[in-house]
Design a protein around this motif. Structure first.
Motif, short mmCIF file in Angstrom:
data_model
loop_
_atom_site.label_atom_id
_atom_site.label_comp_id
_atom_site.label_asym_id
_atom_site.label_seq_id
_atom_site.Cartn_x
_atom_site.Cartn_y
_atom_site.Cartn_z
N GLU A 148 4.77 -8.12 -1.89
CA GLU A 148 5.85 -9.13 -1.80
C GLU A 148 7.08 -9.03 -2.96
OE1 GLU A 148 3.49 -12.60 -2.20
OE2 GLU A 148 2.64 -12.50 -0.60
N ARG A 149 6.97 -8.21 -4.20
CA ARG A 149 7.74 -7.90 -4.76
C ARG A 149 8.63 -6.83 -4.39
NH1 ARG A 149 4.87 -7.35 -10.38
NH2 ARG A 149 5.64 -6.42 -11.17
N ASN A 150 8.23 -5.52 -3.40
CA ASN A 150 9.10 -4.75 -2.60
C ASN A 150 8.39 -3.79 -4.14
OD1 ASN A 150 10.23 -5.91 -0.52
ND2 ASN A 150 12.41 -7.00 -1.71
N GLN A 151 7.22 -3.50 -4.55
CA GLN A 151 7.07 -2.59 -5.19
C GLN A 151 6.02 -0.99 -4.42
OE1 GLN A 151 8.37 -1.20 -8.00
NE2 GLN A 151 9.23 -3.59 -8.57
N PHE A 152 5.54 -0.57 -4.50
CA PHE A 152 4.76 0.57 -3.95
C PHE A 152 3.78 0.27 -5.15
CE2 PHE A 152 9.32 0.79 -2.27
CZ PHE A 152 9.20 0.75 -0.90
N PHE A 153 2.82 1.31 -4.85
CA PHE A 153 1.83 1.97 -4.79
C PHE A 153 0.88 2.37 -4.45
CE2 PHE A 153 0.58 -2.27 -2.67
CZ PHE A 153 -0.57 -1.68 -1.58
N VAL A 154 0.35 3.32 -4.99
CA VAL A 154 -0.76 4.41 -3.79
C VAL A 154 -1.86 4.09 -4.88
CG1 VAL A 154 -1.67 6.40 -3.28
CG2 VAL A 154 1.07 5.98 -3.04
N ILE A 155 -3.12 3.34 -5.00
CA ILE A 155 -4.49 3.32 -5.55
C ILE A 155 -5.18 3.23 -4.87
CG2 ILE A 155 -5.82 1.08 -6.83
CD1 ILE A 155 -2.77 0.25 -7.33
N ARG A 156 -6.46 3.91 -5.51
CA ARG A 156 -7.86 3.76 -4.89
C ARG A 156 -8.99 3.48 -4.80
NH1 ARG A 156 -12.22 9.28 -7.09
NH2 ARG A 156 -13.60 8.57 -5.20
N VAL A 157 -9.23 3.07 -3.76
CA VAL A 157 -9.65 2.28 -3.22
C VAL A 157 -11.34 2.67 -2.57
CG1 VAL A 157 -8.17 0.45 -2.90
CG2 VAL A 157 -9.45 1.76 -0.92
N ALA A 158 -12.50 1.56 -3.09
CA ALA A 158 -14.44 2.04 -3.11
C ALA A 158 -14.63 1.94 -2.01
CB ALA A 158 -15.75 1.02 -4.18
N LYS A 159 -15.54 2.45 -1.39
CA LYS A 159 -15.82 2.54 -0.09
C LYS A 159 -16.09 1.19 0.72
CE LYS A 159 -17.08 7.55 0.44
NZ LYS A 159 -18.64 8.51 0.35
N PHE A 160 -16.94 0.37 -0.21
CA PHE A 160 -17.45 -1.45 -0.34
C PHE A 160 -16.52 -1.87 0.24
CE2 PHE A 160 -17.49 -0.70 -4.68
CZ PHE A 160 -16.75 -2.19 -5.28
N PHE A 161 -15.25 -1.15 -0.54
CA PHE A 161 -14.00 -2.55 0.18
C PHE A 161 -14.57 -2.42 1.75
CE2 PHE A 161 -12.50 -2.67 -4.02
CZ PHE A 161 -10.98 -3.21 -4.11
N SER A 162 -13.63 -4.64 1.55
CA SER A 162 -14.25 -5.16 3.30
C SER A 162 -12.72 -4.64 4.07
CB SER A 162 -14.33 -6.22 3.55
OG SER A 162 -15.69 -6.39 2.94
N LEU A 163 -12.49 -4.12 5.30
CA LEU A 163 -11.77 -3.97 6.23
C LEU A 163 -11.26 -4.66 7.46
CD1 LEU A 163 -11.42 0.17 5.97
CD2 LEU A 163 -10.06 -1.62 4.14
N SER A 164 -10.52 -5.14 7.84
CA SER A 164 -10.79 -6.26 9.11
C SER A 164 -9.48 -6.08 10.00
CB SER A 164 -10.63 -7.31 8.71
OG SER A 164 -9.44 -8.19 7.95
N ASP A 165 -9.40 -6.01 11.33
CA ASP A 165 -8.21 -5.80 12.48
C ASP A 165 -7.82 -3.74 11.58
OD1 ASP A 165 -8.79 -7.75 13.68
OD2 ASP A 165 -7.16 -8.42 11.94
N GLU A 166 -9.23 -3.46 11.77
CA GLU A 166 -8.29 -1.83 11.44
C GLU A 166 -7.75 -1.28 12.67
OE1 GLU A 166 -12.60 -1.85 9.94
OE2 GLU A 166 -11.40 -2.83 11.72
N MET A 167 -6.37 -0.34 11.90
CA MET A 167 -6.25 0.30 13.73
C MET A 167 -6.09 1.75 12.68
SD MET A 167 -2.51 -2.07 14.70
CE MET A 167 -2.49 -0.83 16.20
#
Length: 276
Positions: A148-167
């Motif tokens: 929302e602040r128009n800042q970019f990121f590339v951050i590693r996430v763990a496998k257990f992070f929940s995802l929804s509406d994947e495309m």
């Protein structure tokens, strides 16, 4: 044998002298406000950050965030609690990858987790900045706030992070087979679910280990996203250099003033060596 004996005596005297020197310095440092060195370090960062920049990822400015923990055992270090038997401080750092130097260091005790200090490192980011970090910096609220602040990121996430509406999206042939998955999704669940869709890229490192990163760089190539995360390693090399070459892993004091004076004095030494 006489020569070796004299050499041994000289070495022993040298060790005793070094011990007395560290002991005296530690006592003096207890009474010197470390905030003086902290301010000097901040001014050096500002001064040396004005140098010419290399074209690494035009037009973006790349920062890596991470922390290093320095542990020690001393009966008078209760202010730096960590475990039942050890004490520690932690240096949370924002590192300019292009310049090869830290731009911000937040010092805390060892119990302060990366994700809790991360918002302080995200302040005052330049426009078109990219933040890259490991799993300790993966928090969905921070993803949404940076976006929302128009800042970019590339951050590693763990496998257990929940995802929804994947495309899931097709992977170009030029990725060389290292990129395994390219998808967009909402991250988290319940009250922690992001309001925006983010991109998740899964790729393998040189040893074949799978790494999944979250990013809001929707139009950047998969190869560049993987490359950005790999550049995070530069901050690890910086920590190793501080501890190995400038001996930051050995703290000679036990009060906050002595410890943090040594920390910021070491950081100043790093900048001066680069400057020279």
């Amino acid at each position: 044998m006489g020569k070796f004996s004299r050499c041994g005596d000289q070495i022993a005297k040298g060790k005793k002298s070094a011990f007395r020197y560290h002991s005296t310095l530690a006592k003096k440092a207890q009474n010197v406000p470390y905030q003086i060195l902290q301010e000097l370090f901040s001014r050096l960062v500002e001064r040396l950050g004005r140098g010419a920049r290399r074209a690494l990822l035009k037009p973006y400015k790349l920062f890596a965030v991470d922390s290093t923990t320095i542990t020690f055992q001393h009966p008078d270090m209760s202010w730096a609690g960590y475990t039942r038997t050890r004490h520690a401080i932690r240096l949370h750092t924002k590192f300019d990858v292009e310049e090869g130097q830290p731009t911000q260091v937040v010092s805390t005790t060892g119990r302060d987790h990366d994700v809790m200090v991360a918002p302080k490192l995200y302040n005052d980011l330049e426009s078109l900045s990219i933040i890259t970090g490991d799993r300790g910096y993966a928090r969905t609220s921070d993803f949404q706030d940076l976006h929302e602040r128009n800042q970019f990121f590339v951050i590693r996430v763990a496998k257990f992070f929940s995802l929804s509406d994947e495309m899931e999206h097709s992977i170009p042939l030029e990725s060389g087979g290292k990129v395994k998955v390219d998808q967009t999704a909402f991250i988290g669940k319940g009250s922690r679910k992001t309001k925006s869709r983010f991109r998740l890229v899964t790729f393998t490192d040189n040893e074949g280990n799978e790494i999944r990163v979250a990013t809001n760089l929707m139009m950047m190539s998969l190869e560049d996203i993987a490359y950005i995360y790999k550049l995070r390693w530069q901050i690890e090399l910086f920590f190793r250099w501080l501890k190995g070459n400038l001996d930051l892993s050995n703290l000679f004091g036990n009060s906050p003033n002595a410890v943090y004076s040594q920390v910021y004095g070491t950081l100043i030494s790093y900048f001066l060596l680069r400057w020279v």
